[in-house]
Design a protein around this motif. Structure first.
Motif, mmCIF file in Angstrom:
data_model
loop_
_atom_site.group_PDB
_atom_site.id
_atom_site.type_symbol
_atom_site.label_atom_id
_atom_site.label_comp_id
_atom_site.label_asym_id
_atom_site.label_seq_id
_atom_site.Cartn_x
_atom_site.Cartn_y
_atom_site.Cartn_z
ATOM 1 N N VAL A 196 4.203 4.284 -3.131
ATOM 2 C CA VAL A 196 5.604 4.344 -3.536
ATOM 3 C C VAL A 196 6.146 2.971 -3.916
ATOM 4 C CG1 VAL A 196 6.177 6.394 -2.211
ATOM 5 C CG2 VAL A 196 6.367 4.141 -1.147
ATOM 6 N N ASP A 197 5.414 1.925 -3.634
ATOM 7 C CA ASP A 197 5.869 0.604 -4.063
ATOM 8 C C ASP A 197 4.658 -0.309 -4.229
ATOM 9 O OD1 ASP A 197 5.130 -0.047 -1.461
ATOM 10 O OD2 ASP A 197 7.181 0.004 -0.702
ATOM 11 N N GLU A 198 4.924 -1.586 -4.409
ATOM 12 C CA GLU A 198 3.845 -2.527 -4.699
ATOM 13 C C GLU A 198 3.154 -3.041 -3.442
ATOM 14 O OE1 GLU A 198 3.017 -3.120 -7.950
ATOM 15 O OE2 GLU A 198 4.462 -1.488 -8.159
ATOM 16 N N SER A 199 3.708 -2.680 -2.278
ATOM 17 C CA SER A 199 3.216 -3.300 -1.049
ATOM 18 C C SER A 199 1.930 -2.668 -0.532
ATOM 19 C CB SER A 199 4.288 -3.200 0.038
ATOM 20 O OG SER A 199 4.412 -1.860 0.467
ATOM 21 N N GLY A 200 1.493 -1.600 -1.170
ATOM 22 C CA GLY A 200 0.311 -0.917 -0.665
ATOM 23 C C GLY A 200 0.671 0.183 0.308
ATOM 24 N N ARG A 201 1.976 0.493 0.401
ATOM 25 C CA ARG A 201 2.416 1.535 1.314
ATOM 26 C C ARG A 201 2.192 2.916 0.690
ATOM 27 N NH1 ARG A 201 7.897 1.878 3.814
ATOM 28 N NH2 ARG A 201 8.443 0.150 2.470
ATOM 29 N N LEU A 202 1.750 3.861 1.512
ATOM 30 C CA LEU A 202 1.548 5.229 1.043
ATOM 31 C C LEU A 202 2.466 6.149 1.836
ATOM 32 C CD1 LEU A 202 -2.376 5.254 1.102
ATOM 33 C CD2 LEU A 202 -0.899 4.831 -0.869
ATOM 34 N N SER A 218 -0.530 15.362 10.729
ATOM 35 C CA SER A 218 -0.753 14.766 9.414
ATOM 36 C C SER A 218 -0.211 13.341 9.368
ATOM 37 C CB SER A 218 -0.128 15.620 8.307
ATOM 38 O OG SER A 218 1.216 15.860 8.586
ATOM 39 N N LEU A 219 -0.818 12.569 8.485
ATOM 40 C CA LEU A 219 -0.400 11.179 8.313
ATOM 41 C C LEU A 219 0.736 11.187 7.296
ATOM 42 C CD1 LEU A 219 -1.169 8.267 9.053
ATOM 43 C CD2 LEU A 219 -2.713 8.269 7.112
ATOM 44 N N VAL A 220 1.932 10.744 7.694
ATOM 45 C CA VAL A 220 3.065 10.840 6.772
ATOM 46 C C VAL A 220 3.366 9.520 6.076
ATOM 47 C CG1 VAL A 220 4.104 12.786 7.996
ATOM 48 C CG2 VAL A 220 4.819 10.467 8.569
ATOM 49 N N GLU A 221 3.020 8.391 6.704
ATOM 50 C CA GLU A 221 3.304 7.105 6.061
ATOM 51 C C GLU A 221 2.359 6.065 6.627
ATOM 52 O OE1 GLU A 221 7.425 6.146 5.847
ATOM 53 O OE2 GLU A 221 7.090 4.186 4.948
ATOM 54 N N ILE A 222 1.897 5.161 5.760
ATOM 55 C CA ILE A 222 1.073 4.043 6.225
ATOM 56 C C ILE A 222 1.335 2.860 5.304
ATOM 57 C CG2 ILE A 222 -0.935 4.912 4.922
ATOM 58 C CD1 ILE A 222 -2.701 3.616 7.120
ATOM 59 N N GLY A 223 1.437 1.676 5.874
ATOM 60 C CA GLY A 223 1.698 0.510 5.043
ATOM 61 C C GLY A 223 1.821 -0.744 5.883
ATOM 62 N N PHE A 263 -7.609 7.501 5.387
ATOM 63 C CA PHE A 263 -7.182 6.114 5.202
ATOM 64 C C PHE A 263 -8.337 5.198 5.570
ATOM 65 C CE2 PHE A 263 -6.275 4.584 9.590
ATOM 66 C CZ PHE A 263 -6.217 5.788 10.293
ATOM 67 N N ASP A 264 -8.177 3.914 5.233
ATOM 68 C CA ASP A 264 -9.225 2.941 5.512
ATOM 69 C C ASP A 264 -8.728 1.926 6.518
ATOM 70 O OD1 ASP A 264 -10.689 4.177 3.565
ATOM 71 O OD2 ASP A 264 -10.105 2.758 1.989
ATOM 72 N N ILE A 265 -9.654 1.354 7.258
ATOM 73 C CA ILE A 265 -9.321 0.243 8.139
ATOM 74 C C ILE A 265 -10.223 -0.916 7.748
ATOM 75 C CG2 ILE A 265 -9.172 -0.555 10.529
ATOM 76 C CD1 ILE A 265 -8.979 2.387 11.380
ATOM 77 N N ALA A 266 -9.587 -2.029 7.387
ATOM 78 C CA ALA A 266 -10.361 -3.172 6.917
ATOM 79 C C ALA A 266 -10.920 -3.950 8.090
ATOM 80 C CB ALA A 266 -9.488 -4.079 6.057
ATOM 81 N N GLU A 267 -11.944 -4.742 7.803
ATOM 82 C CA GLU A 267 -12.528 -5.580 8.838
ATOM 83 C C GLU A 267 -11.491 -6.534 9.405
ATOM 84 O OE1 GLU A 267 -16.551 -7.784 8.753
ATOM 85 O OE2 GLU A 267 -16.581 -6.285 7.151
ATOM 86 N N ARG A 268 -11.464 -6.687 10.692
ATOM 87 C CA ARG A 268 -10.558 -7.587 11.420
ATOM 88 C C ARG A 268 -9.093 -7.196 11.319
ATOM 89 N NH1 ARG A 268 -12.587 -13.254 12.358
ATOM 90 N NH2 ARG A 268 -14.814 -12.964 12.401
ATOM 91 N N GLU A 269 -8.857 -5.975 10.886
ATOM 92 C CA GLU A 269 -7.471 -5.532 10.753
ATOM 93 C C GLU A 269 -7.028 -4.821 12.030
ATOM 94 O OE1 GLU A 269 -4.899 -3.247 7.351
ATOM 95 O OE2 GLU A 269 -6.744 -2.304 7.983
ATOM 96 N N ILE A 270 -5.718 -4.875 12.310
ATOM 97 C CA ILE A 270 -5.165 -4.090 13.408
ATOM 98 C C ILE A 270 -4.224 -3.055 12.807
ATOM 99 C CG2 ILE A 270 -3.891 -4.116 15.574
ATOM 100 C CD1 ILE A 270 -4.572 -7.010 15.892
ATOM 101 N N VAL A 271 -4.589 -1.795 12.951
ATOM 102 C CA VAL A 271 -3.731 -0.722 12.463
ATOM 103 C C VAL A 271 -3.045 -0.107 13.667
ATOM 104 C CG1 VAL A 271 -3.653 1.509 11.299
ATOM 105 C CG2 VAL A 271 -5.192 -0.263 10.460
ATOM 106 N N GLY A 272 -1.720 -0.099 13.655
ATOM 107 C CA GLY A 272 -0.954 0.536 14.723
ATOM 108 C C GLY A 272 -0.691 1.981 14.352
#
Lengths: 318, 340
Positions: free
Chosen positions: A306-312, A227-232, A30-39
């Protein structure tokens, strides 16, 4: 928004001897964008901390790549690599008791980084340490004290100052509030959010407190057994979880509201997270999943939109 | 009127340390009705664990000391370590489970033997009866393959399984009261949900009362009938779970709620931390212990400790704002700053 960190098929196995391998993290991208907070959430043993440490080079990578602004980070860090990269990528640890050297004064602890990286002279580093103590809500006079003289919340502030004095761009916060009381958690979380905004930091925020992760993060990533099961986007994942494991995890999180708790149907699932040693093919969650199909036990699912929100989501249901 | 199952009044506990005497519990009163769940909530060091440890005779004396107070189970005094009666009552009628199951079980004894032990001591079972009952108990707490598992040792169990084994041990003598001291703090949320469901099912099956000690307001909301909020060795607010959550009447309770993220998608309030830290219990403040952190603090708060004032039916708050003649008595306590 450009990507600061790109993680591609990152894998970390620990060899236990006698043919036993712990699959701590497996094929994570997965990617982490600049200035982003990924929980990053998941149960103990799901590999959250290992992922954070592997990103920073504290563990060698078994396979896969991590890119920092298009620069490939080494598979194994030599001391010169740490000198090059550690200033830009820092870590805040869970346990504010064991992560500060009890024989060093707080001033020495905070000034050690810039001194070792040759960023400042000893005198400048001392001055900067005093300034950072003030920025994290302590007093510059505290410099000559030792860690044992501080409470848990204050020590966590010291840990934050130690990490941020190097002016990093990317910080892994490994359960920074789990050891703290509720009222102090809010203090530390607010301090981290303020500093993140003012310094433009990118954070990987590892925690098991789902409500706090929702409060802090832009995106939420869910791990299960390596494993990474969901991100969004955080609200999408929290309020409309798609992966069966995320659904169970979020439904198990008790909310401080007696009425909604009373209406809650029991959501607990049987069984516990299984051993990460010599994991079989297929979906890691299949053994506990209420909706497991035959395919799940054979084919390892990959993350797909799985949808338009960018969720995987990595699940054969979608 | 039926008398409560357990009634604790005016409990005081102190500890002698090198730094002086710590007044850990400073006059605690509460009661638990049969079959009900009381949650005692508070942050580290507020005295919630010491309160129940004192009841169970688990305070090491010295350095600890119960200076005043009583705890009566069905009218019978259980406080005081020396009373043989007290030990009989506690061991046979009250079960207790702890936060860290790994260190609370004996690593050199099989799980089955540990569960059987109280039955041998308190119920006069034969060794064979006790072993058979231990397997039944493990089935009751839903451990698969109970007979095989009973022969295993603690290191062979996961955290969640150990907590189940500890619950089996605690309910082996069919207690009328189970005390759970942070039973799920060390566990993951999905395992926590399993253990909380189990505790509730067992309560329905056996009719036992539960005292749940926790710092997690989510767990309180899920489990409790009654809530007591503790701060610096005293209960600052008590009442039904609805009263304490929806009609919070002590500024500390209000502060705790505001310091937690809300899960309502419509409303995302800013986290409002409680600034400062709890007082030093070597020399507790003369007045209200929360006054130094309280946004509503008034002159009298620094000078005189508040009593528990009634704010509703069986709902009390230890706060001068709630004094019947208080000019500032609020209809609803807000987070806001000073009263004019």
């Amino acid at each position: 928004m450009s990507e600061l960190i790109r993680i591609r098929s990152l894998t970390k196995h620990f060899d236990m001897g006698r043919g036993q391998r712990v699959h701590a993290i497996d094929n994570i991208s997965f990617d982490i964008a600049e200035r982003e907070i990924v929980g990053l959430v998941g149960e103990s043993g799901s590999g959250k901390s290992t992922l954070g440490k592997t990103l920073l080079g504290l563990h060698d990578k078994t396979a896969g790549e991590v890119y920092y602004r298009d620069e490939l980070l080494p598979q194994h860090y030599h001391s010169s690599d740490y000198r090059r990269h550690a200033r830009r990528m820092q870590m805040i640890f869970q346990d504010p008791y064991s992560s500060l050297n009890p024989r060093m004064t707080v001033g020495e602890i905070i000034a050690e980084g810039p001194r070792l990286h040759g960023m400042m002279t000893a005198a400048q580093a001392r001055e900067a340490a005093g300034e950072w103590l003030r920025r994290v809500g302590l007093h510059p006079d505290h410099m000559s004290r030792y860690p044992h003289e501080f409470s848990g919340g204050q020590r966590q502030r010291i840990g934050i100052a130690r990490a941020l004095i190097l002016e990093p761009e990317f910080v892994v916060c490994d359960e920074p509030i789990s050891a703290l009381d509720v009222s102090v958690q809010a203090q530390v979380v607010n301090l981290l959010s303020e500093l993140q905004a003012s310094l433009g930091l990118t954070l990987l925020f590892i925690a098991h407190d789902l409500s706090m992760v929702r409060y802090v993060s832009d995106r939420m990533a869910v791990m299960y057994l390596g494993s990474l099961v969901e991100i969004g986007p955080v609200d999408e994942v929290y309020f409309e979880p798609r992966h069966p494991y995320t659904q169970v995890l979020i439904a198990s999180n008790p909310e401080p509201d007696p009425e909604s708790e009373r209406q809650r149907v029991s959501t607990s699932i049987r069984g516990e997270i299984s051993s990460p040693v010599n994991v079989p093919e297929g979906c890691r969650f299949a053994a506990r999943c209420p909706r497991a199909m035959e395919e799940c036990r054979r084919v390892t699912p990959v993350l797909k939109p799985v949808d338009e929100s960018g969720r995987l989501v990595a699940c054969h249901l979608y | 009127m039926t008398s409560p199952l357990l009634e604790v009044s005016n409990l005081h506990v102190e500890f002698d340390t090198y730094g002086g005497t710590v007044k850990a519990v400073r006059g605690v009163d509460f009661h638990v009705d049969a079959g009900k769940t009381l949650a005692i909530v508070g942050e580290s060091g507020c005295g919630k664990s010491v309160t129940v440890q004192a009841m169970m005779g688990l305070i090491p004396m010295p350095p600890g000391r119960i200076t005043q107070g009583s705890a009566r189970l069905r009218g019978q005094e259980i406080l005081g370590r020396s009373t043989v009666d007290g030990r009989e009552v506690r061991g046979a009628q009250i079960g207790m489970i702890f936060q860290d199951p790994m260190s609370s079980l004996n690593p050199t004894m099989s799980i089955g033997d540990q569960i059987a032990e109280p039955l041998l001591v308190h119920r006069g079972y034969s060794a064979a009866q006790a072993r058979a009952r231990a397997v039944e108990l493990l089935e009751m707490v839903r451990i698969p393959e109970a007979a095989r598992r009973a022969k295993q040792y603690p290191f062979e169990f996961s955290g969640g399984m150990l907590q189940r084994a500890m619950i089996a041990m605690a309910i082996s003598c069919k207690p009328t009261l189970l005390i759970a001291d942070e039973p799920t703090t060390a566990l993951d949320v999905t395992i926590q949900a399993q253990i909380l469901d189990l505790l509730r099912d067992l309560q329905n099956e056996t009719g036992m009362a539960l005292i749940l000690i926790t710092h997690d307001l989510g767990v309180v909301a899920r489990m409790a009938d009654e809530v007591a909020v503790m701060y610096a060795g005293r209960i600052v607010e008590s009442g039904s779970v609805e009263d304490v959550f929806y009609r919070s009447s002590h500024p500390y309770t209000v502060g705790l709620k505001a310091a937690m993220p809300s899960n309502d998608p419509q409303q995302q309030h800013e986290l409002r931390p409680i600034e400062g830290s709890p007082p030093d219990l070597f020399s507790p403040p003369v007045g209200c212990a929360y006054a130094a952190r309280c946004p509503h603090s008034m002159g009298i708060c620094q000078q005189r400790p508040a009593q528990l004032f009634p704010v509703g039916d069986a709902h009390y708050a230890r706060c001068w704002l709630q004094h019947p003649e208080s000019p500032h008595r609020p209809a609803e306590l807000s987070l806001g700053g000073h009263h004019e």
